[in-house]
Design an enzyme around this catalytic site. Structure first.
Site, PDB file in Angstrom:
ATOM      1  N   HIS A  75      16.503  19.703 -17.864  1.00 34.07           N
ATOM      2  CA  HIS A  75      17.069  19.412 -16.541  1.00 34.07           C
ATOM      3  C   HIS A  75      16.451  20.319 -15.477  1.00 34.07           C
ATOM      4  CE1 HIS A  75      19.953  18.749 -13.358  1.00 34.07           C
ATOM      5  NE2 HIS A  75      20.194  20.040 -13.339  1.00 34.07           N
TER       6      HIS A  75
ATOM      7  N   TYR B  98      21.629  19.334 -26.846  1.00 37.25           N
ATOM      8  CA  TYR B  98      22.392  18.091 -26.704  1.00 37.25           C
ATOM      9  C   TYR B  98      21.588  16.819 -26.945  1.00 37.25           C
ATOM     10  CZ  TYR B  98      20.331  18.572 -22.008  1.00 37.25           C
ATOM     11  OH  TYR B  98      19.467  18.741 -20.957  1.00 37.25           O
TER      12      TYR B  98
ATOM     13  N   ARG C 162      14.099  11.436 -18.319  1.00 37.19           N
ATOM     14  CA  ARG C 162      13.719  12.822 -18.049  1.00 37.19           C
ATOM     15  C   ARG C 162      13.203  13.422 -19.351  1.00 37.19           C
ATOM     16  NH1 ARG C 162      18.582  16.191 -18.030  1.00 37.19           N
ATOM     17  NH2 ARG C 162      17.716  17.160 -19.878  1.00 37.19           N
TER      18      ARG C 162
HETATM   19  C1  LIG Z   1      28.624  18.444  -6.375  1.00 44.69           C
HETATM   20  C2  LIG Z   1      27.822  19.039  -7.490  1.00 44.69           C
HETATM   21  N1  LIG Z   1      28.396  19.224  -8.696  1.00 44.69           N
HETATM   22  C3  LIG Z   1      27.708  19.796  -9.701  1.00 44.69           C
HETATM   23  C4  LIG Z   1      26.414  20.193  -9.517  1.00 44.69           C
HETATM   24  C5  LIG Z   1      25.639  20.869 -10.654  1.00 44.69           C
HETATM   25  N2  LIG Z   1      24.578  19.974 -11.109  1.00 44.69           N
HETATM   26  C6  LIG Z   1      23.312  20.098 -10.670  1.00 44.69           C
HETATM   27  S1  LIG Z   1      22.324  18.888 -11.233  1.00 44.69           S
HETATM   28  C7  LIG Z   1      23.568  18.176 -12.111  1.00 44.69           C
HETATM   29  C8  LIG Z   1      23.282  16.920 -12.894  1.00 44.69           C
HETATM   30  C9  LIG Z   1      22.799  15.793 -12.017  1.00 44.69           C
HETATM   31  O1  LIG Z   1      22.507  14.660 -12.763  1.00 44.69           O
HETATM   32  P1  LIG Z   1      21.943  13.333 -12.105  1.00 44.69           P
HETATM   33  O2  LIG Z   1      22.714  12.963 -10.885  1.00 44.69           O
HETATM   34  O3  LIG Z   1      21.853  12.308 -13.166  1.00 44.69           O
HETATM   35  O4  LIG Z   1      20.488  13.726 -11.596  1.00 44.69           O
HETATM   36  P2  LIG Z   1      19.257  14.318 -12.413  1.00 44.69           P
HETATM   37  O5  LIG Z   1      19.338  15.814 -12.294  1.00 44.69           O
HETATM   38  O6  LIG Z   1      19.361  13.852 -13.825  1.00 44.69           O
HETATM   39  O7  LIG Z   1      18.048  13.824 -11.729  1.00 44.69           O
HETATM   40  C10 LIG Z   1      24.755  18.905 -11.965  1.00 44.69           C
HETATM   41  C11 LIG Z   1      26.020  18.611 -12.630  1.00 44.69           C
HETATM   42  C12 LIG Z   1      25.845  19.977  -8.253  1.00 44.69           C
HETATM   43  N3  LIG Z   1      24.576  20.328  -7.974  1.00 44.69           N
HETATM   44  N4  LIG Z   1      26.564  19.403  -7.260  1.00 44.69           N
END
Ligand SMILES: Cc1ncc(C[n+]2csc(CCOP(=O)(O)OP(=O)(O)O)c2C)c(N)n1
Lengths: 336, 363
Positions: free
Chosen positions: B253, B262, B249
């Site tokens: 985010h 970070y 990425r």
């Molecule tokens: C159940 C849940 N917990 C926390 C969040 C908050 N949150 C949104 S995106 C994210 C990170 C997700 O990371 P990843 O699965 O690696 O996907 P990426 O966004 O990097 O594509 C978090 C913690 C959420 N959306 N759903």
């Protein structure tokens, strides 16, 4: 005394708890390097280390479930659920394990876990980021549910919650994170009003207006606006949603004879219903009108372009005050 | 790690995976390149729209274009997709109107398109939840005796969620026709992938008895080949496959995030050298296909899509106040009808509804 934001006040309270008790441990997603998505834990990992301020895997059930084990071992975990809408994967651990462990173990196992949840809307977020799930938890025996509405309360109540031997679900009104207020960081949480106690925010004599969390500020503004029209509104900040300090509300309603309750959560089965019913039981003969609820609608939290219609605002609350007073209001002439 | 195009744009051969993309003509390669460029352009334009206050939020996919294009272009129209919130490139390739992709991020709706029209579920924000939905859908395909498949997209962070483990248990037990497509973009907001897993993510699948592949997610051909392998297995009754697409990425985010808090800037630099677009560009160059004419046509296309996107976004009408009450139930509900009636009266009590609406400030 210092002016500080709500988020900063929480940060300072958490810092004090970490300082005072080596058994306090913070856990959650992104709370370390990033300092949490709202920066409430900013700088804490740097100062207390990775073992006391833990960036956890993305697993809410895992976060709360491991907190149960840590509590078993004498720790006082403070977990952060990133947003209200993401507490549900942990719901089973919270209601079946955290809430019941003390009861199930006949008082031998304490669960001094604090579950911090930023809650409520009004910040233009996508779905799952603006919910008010407090009633689910208030309905669960064994949990204490609280929500501060001012930076000072945020500072003291977080310390009280962490020090409490019962599990506390600690709802943080996220749209107030950046609001500033006076905070006395030296205030001893033991000598401050206990977190279970409601607080009269604004004295008044015509109507009692009960609010909590994000809507306390809105309620106070409504009281100011009502005063311009010669209506005296007493605003009560509930602070604790389980158990509710009914005595404070009751004393107010005995004086005013009228009750309006407001919250962002949907109306049906919400805290407003509990307050209205309990106060009706306690002071039926002092009531001049039926209690009025001004709440969010019974709809999934709507997308941001229309959320302002869902959220109780100053005008909707004043309309409710008019209803309680029998003054002309939007429902005048409507029966039932 | 499976790779068919090196970062320098060299086509390397891989005996096991080559056969799966040997039908990809020069023309198709050019069209894949166009997809990558257009998607990057969509991402850039949407990010700008967010900065200008036209969108509430946007989750950039900068750097992940090849993972999305390579996988979605391997699907058939009757295969069903369960995306997370970041698969906006997938939605574009599936034919969703770019304006409808933005609808949710503008806060004007909860879902921007009809899932059954595109065989594409609405975006999922709850991390990992869609993996179970995809598994259930694939169970349905199996029951129906169809030869289509489902694919589910999720991130490296999602692999930690209980739902994802449960999805893998179900999918493996019933041998359903499903592709678990994990885009390991190395970060879950601020948390590096090592917080989620002590081993390579590809081993997650193996542990559940699911055949698994680790592929270069910045290599559009490798992604396409791997997805085709997985789909073929699914269609032949061979059950689920787990693909770990190793990508990165490059942006924040979401537009609300600040990666400088970070992330080591050197890391970004390393990955920029492995850019998914640069290497296809270089490959086309080697093949003499990257003509001026081609470049112009791609740019014209990207410009046009960006124009549509912007126009569609700023021209999108706001929803009506009473839309709040729509679609909560499919049949009338007396509690809600009463609340809607009361709120209509409340709005009417201001007289002029336009003025009333302007006065509604939630804060
Ligand atoms: C159940 C849940 N917990 C926390 C969040 C908050 N949150 C949104 S995106 C994210 C990170 C997700 O990371 P990843 O699965 O690696 O996907 P990426 O966004 O990097 O594509 C978090 C913690 C959420 N959306 N759903």
């Amino acid at each position: 005394m210092m002016q500080m934001t709500f988020a900063r006040a929480l940060n300072s309270g958490l810092r004090r708890s970490l300082d005072n008790d080596p058994k306090v441990i913070l856990m959650g997603e992104d709370i370390g390097t990033l300092g949490g998505v709202f920066r409430v834990t900013d700088g804490l990992q740097k100062d207390f280390g990775k073992h006391r301020v833990v960036d956890t895997p993305l697993a809410e059930s895992g976060i709360v479930g491991t907190a149960v084990g840590l509590a078993y071992r004498g720790y006082r975990p403070v977990v952060e659920i990133q947003f209200d809408g993401f507490v549900y994967p942990a719901f089973d651990q919270i209601v079946s394990q955290v809430a019941k462990m003390h009861y199930r173990s006949r008082g031998t196992v304490k669960m001094p876990i604090t579950i911090r949840i930023p809650f409520g809307g009004g910040i233009g977020s996508p779905e799952h980021h603006s919910e008010s799930p407090e009633a689910y938890f208030a309905h669960t025996a064994g949990l204490r549910v609280v929500t501060p509405a001012s930076p000072q309360d945020a500072h003291t109540m977080i310390q009280q919650a962490i020090a409490c031997d019962d599990p506390v679900v600690f709802f943080e009104p996220k749209r107030r994170y950046h609001d500033k207020g006076e905070v006395d960081e030296t205030l001893d949480p033991n000598s401050a009003p206990p977190m279970g106690q409601a607080r009269v925010v604004t004295d008044g004599s015509d109507v009692t207006l009960v609010a909590y969390g994000p809507l306390v500020k809105t309620a106070r503004d409504a009281a100011t606006a009502a005063a311009d029209e010669g209506v005296s509104v007493e605003v009560i900040d509930l602070r604790s949603l389980a158990p509710v300090d009914f005595a404070t509300v009751e004393a107010s309603v005995r004086k005013t004879g009228r009750l309006v309750v407001t919250h962002e959560a949907g109306q049906s089965g919400g805290l407003g219903a509990e307050v209205a019913a309990s106060i009706t039981e306690r002071c039926f003969y002092h009531l001049e009108a039926a209690p009025v609820r001004i709440t969010g609608f019974d709809v999934p939290y709507p997308y941001s372009k229309v959320e302002m219609h869902h959220l109780p605002n100053l005008d909707r609350i004043l309309d409710g005050v008019d209803r309680a007073l029998g003054r002309p209001n939007s429902l005048s002439g409507l029966e039932g | 790690m499976v790779q068919l195009i090196t970062p320098a744009g060299e086509r390397v051969s891989h005996p096991e995976y080559d056969p799966w993309v040997k039908d990809v003509s020069d023309e198709q390669l050019c069209s894949l390149y166009e997809d990558l460029v257009v998607i990057r352009r969509i991402d850039k334009e949407a990010t700008a729209l967010q900065r200008q206050g036209e969108l509430g939020l946007w989750p950039p996919l900068l750097g992940q274009e090849a993972s999305q294009v390579g996988s979605v272009r391997a699907l058939r129209d009757d295969d069903f997709i369960f995306p997370s919130y970041r698969e906006n490139g997938v939605a574009y390739c599936r034919g969703v109107d770019v304006k409808d992709i933005l609808r949710v991020w503008r806060g004007a709706a909860s879902g921007g398109w009809d899932p059954y029209k595109f065989n594409l579920a609405i975006p999922q924000i709850v991390i990992g939840a869609q993996t179970l939905h995809a598994t259930g859908y694939a169970m349905g395909i199996q029951n129906d005796g169809a030869d289509s498949a489902a694919i589910v997209y999720f991130g490296d962070g999602a692999t930690s969620e209980g739902d994802v483990s449960e999805a893998m248990v179900f999918a493996a037990s019933y041998q359903v026709p499903l592709v678990f497509f994990c885009q390991n973009n190395h970060w879950a907001i601020s948390e590096p992938v090592r917080v989620q897993s002590h081993t390579q993510l590809v081993e997650r699948g193996t542990g559940f008895g699911i055949p698994s592949m680790r592929i270069d997610g910045n290599d559009v051909l490798a992604v396409m080949a791997a997805t085709r392998v997985a789909l073929d297995r699914a269609r032949r009754g061979g059950g689920p496959t787990f693909i770990e697409a190793v990508t990165y990425r490059m942006g924040p985010h979401t537009t609300a995030d600040d990666p400088t808090r970070y992330r080591d800037p050197n890391e970004l630099e390393d990955w920029a050298a492995k850019d998914p677009i640069g290497r296809v560009h270089a490959l086309l160059d080697r093949k003499g296909l990257f003509t001026e004419e081609f470049e112009t046509s791609v740019r014209t296309k990207a410009d046009a899509v960006a124009r549509d996107l912007r126009a569609g976004c700023v021209g999108m009408p706001d929803p009506e106040p009473l839309d709040v009450f729509k679609h909560v139930y499919s049949t009338p509900n007396s509690w809600l009808d009463r609340q809607q009636d009361h709120y209509s009266r409340y709005l009417a009590s201001f007289g002029d509804p336009e003025a009333a609406e302007q006065e509604e400030g939630a804060r």
